[in-house]
Design an enzyme around this catalytic site. Structure first.
Site, PDB file in Angstrom:
ATOM      1  N   CYS A 170     -29.589 -28.724  40.495  1.00  0.00           N
ATOM      2  CA  CYS A 170     -28.698 -27.533  41.146  1.00  0.00           C
ATOM      3  C   CYS A 170     -29.154 -26.971  42.418  1.00  0.00           C
ATOM      4  O   CYS A 170     -28.229 -26.766  43.235  1.00  0.00           O
ATOM      5  CB  CYS A 170     -28.515 -26.524  39.858  1.00  0.00           C
ATOM      6  SG  CYS A 170     -29.745 -25.561  39.290  1.00  0.00           S
ATOM      7  N   HIS A 226     -29.780 -22.057  36.496  1.00  0.00           N
ATOM      8  CA  HIS A 226     -28.861 -22.938  37.020  1.00  0.00           C
ATOM      9  C   HIS A 226     -28.164 -22.062  38.018  1.00  0.00           C
ATOM     10  O   HIS A 226     -28.199 -21.050  38.053  1.00  0.00           O
ATOM     11  CB  HIS A 226     -27.712 -23.145  35.798  1.00  0.00           C
ATOM     12  CG  HIS A 226     -26.691 -24.413  36.500  1.00  0.00           C
ATOM     13  ND1 HIS A 226     -27.298 -25.768  36.760  1.00  0.00           N
ATOM     14  CD2 HIS A 226     -25.369 -24.142  36.440  1.00  0.00           C
ATOM     15  CE1 HIS A 226     -26.231 -26.300  37.428  1.00  0.00           C
ATOM     16  NE2 HIS A 226     -24.927 -25.515  37.089  1.00  0.00           N
ATOM     17  N   GLU A 238     -21.379 -27.776  42.043  1.00  0.00           N
ATOM     18  CA  GLU A 238     -22.572 -27.824  41.345  1.00  0.00           C
ATOM     19  C   GLU A 238     -23.145 -29.116  40.901  1.00  0.00           C
ATOM     20  O   GLU A 238     -22.377 -30.120  41.098  1.00  0.00           O
ATOM     21  CB  GLU A 238     -22.434 -27.012  39.819  1.00  0.00           C
ATOM     22  CG  GLU A 238     -21.333 -27.523  39.277  1.00  0.00           C
ATOM     23  CD  GLU A 238     -21.707 -27.123  37.307  1.00  0.00           C
ATOM     24  OE1 GLU A 238     -22.652 -26.533  36.908  1.00  0.00           O
ATOM     25  OE2 GLU A 238     -20.553 -27.577  36.659  1.00  0.00           O
TER      26      GLU A 238
END
Length: 273
Positions: A170, A226, A238
């Site tokens: 990520c 994240h 993402e």
């Protein structure tokens, strides 16, 4: 009876007095007064003695004039006209640099999205973003960074990955795309980016295209594990987790709303190149 000599002696004073009273013209003398002839204009030349100009300038004005004269003199001394050989060498160098720039741009199409041709296979995607290139430099740099991520759609999630060849995690996706357009490079992990000193906190209702979104999926408190990048219209890009690939997700989904930690703005006029 008076003689001739006695008469002459008597008449001389009277004769002298008469001559003194007669005008000069009556005696045949030339007149000193000139009568202008008919048909010609008489010009009068007036001569004034030359006088030195009066200095009415103030001290400050005279000082400015002196400074300008000094600067002009320095310019004339320092100025050197380029020779034909120097001009030719400069033109050759400029052409070589432009050719190298064109080669670099062609070798790295991800740097810029335009100009496009109608035959380009990605024209439909570009057409959706009207005004991609504009006079707003921040807008252009934001689009360059986002485009670098969008061309990675479908690439696999790889923990620690930061390149298109291996894949991305990520934060690796953001690290790869954003550091190309930033003067100060981002740190590597999601939590470090969340606490980055140059990042600006952004409220959830004030999100802008290019803002970084942070989540705590497996952590608690102010620890981000994240992240993604806001695209606008409630969407963000993402690289989610192992077994998944780079994708576009909906920020309004219940899962993301439950784990949303906050947003940061890193693309500003003071941070982009």
């Amino acid at each position: 009876m008076p003689t001739l000599s006695s008469l002459f002696r008597c008449k001389v004073p009277i004769l002298l007095l008469t001559l003194a009273l007669l005008p000069a013209t009556a005696l045949g003398a030339k007149s000193t007064v000139k009568t202008p002839q008919r048909g010609h204009r008489h010009k009068h030349a007036v001569h004034h003695p030359h006088s030195a100009p009066v200095d009415t300038l103030s001290y400050a004005a005279r000082l400015r004039m002196l400074n300008r004269a000094r600067l002009l003199n320095h310019y004339r001394v320092d100025y050197k006209k380029a020779s034909p050989k120097e001009i030719a060498a400069l033109e050759t160098s400029t052409r070589a640099q432009r050719a190298e720039n064109r080669r670099q741009v062609k070798a790295h199409p991800e740097w810029f999205r335009g100009p496009w041709k109608l035959g380009d296979s990605r024209w439909d995607a570009v057409e959706e973003h009207e005004g991609f290139l504009s006079h707003d430099h921040l807008h252009n740099m934001t689009e360059v960074a986002i485009h670098r991520m969008e061309v990675q759609l479908g690439k696999p999630y790889v923990w620690g990955g930061t390149t298109p060849d291996t894949g991305f995690d990520c934060s690796g996706l953001v690290f790869y795309a954003y550091n190309k357009v930033l003067t100060d490079k981002l740190p590597r992990t999601a939590n470090q980016m969340y606490h980055y000193r140059r990042a600006i906190k952004v409220a959830g209702n004030d999100l802008r295209r290019g803002d970084l979104l942070f989540f705590h999926v497996h952590s608690h408190g102010e620890f981000a594990d994240h992240m993604g990048v806001y695209l606008g219209h409630g969407q963000f890009i993402e690289s989610p987790r192992t077994g998944e690939s780079v994708r576009v997700s909906q920020l309004q989904d219940v899962f993301w709303q439950q784990h949303f930690l906050g947003a940061r703005r890193i693309l500003t006029n003071n941070t982009v190149i």
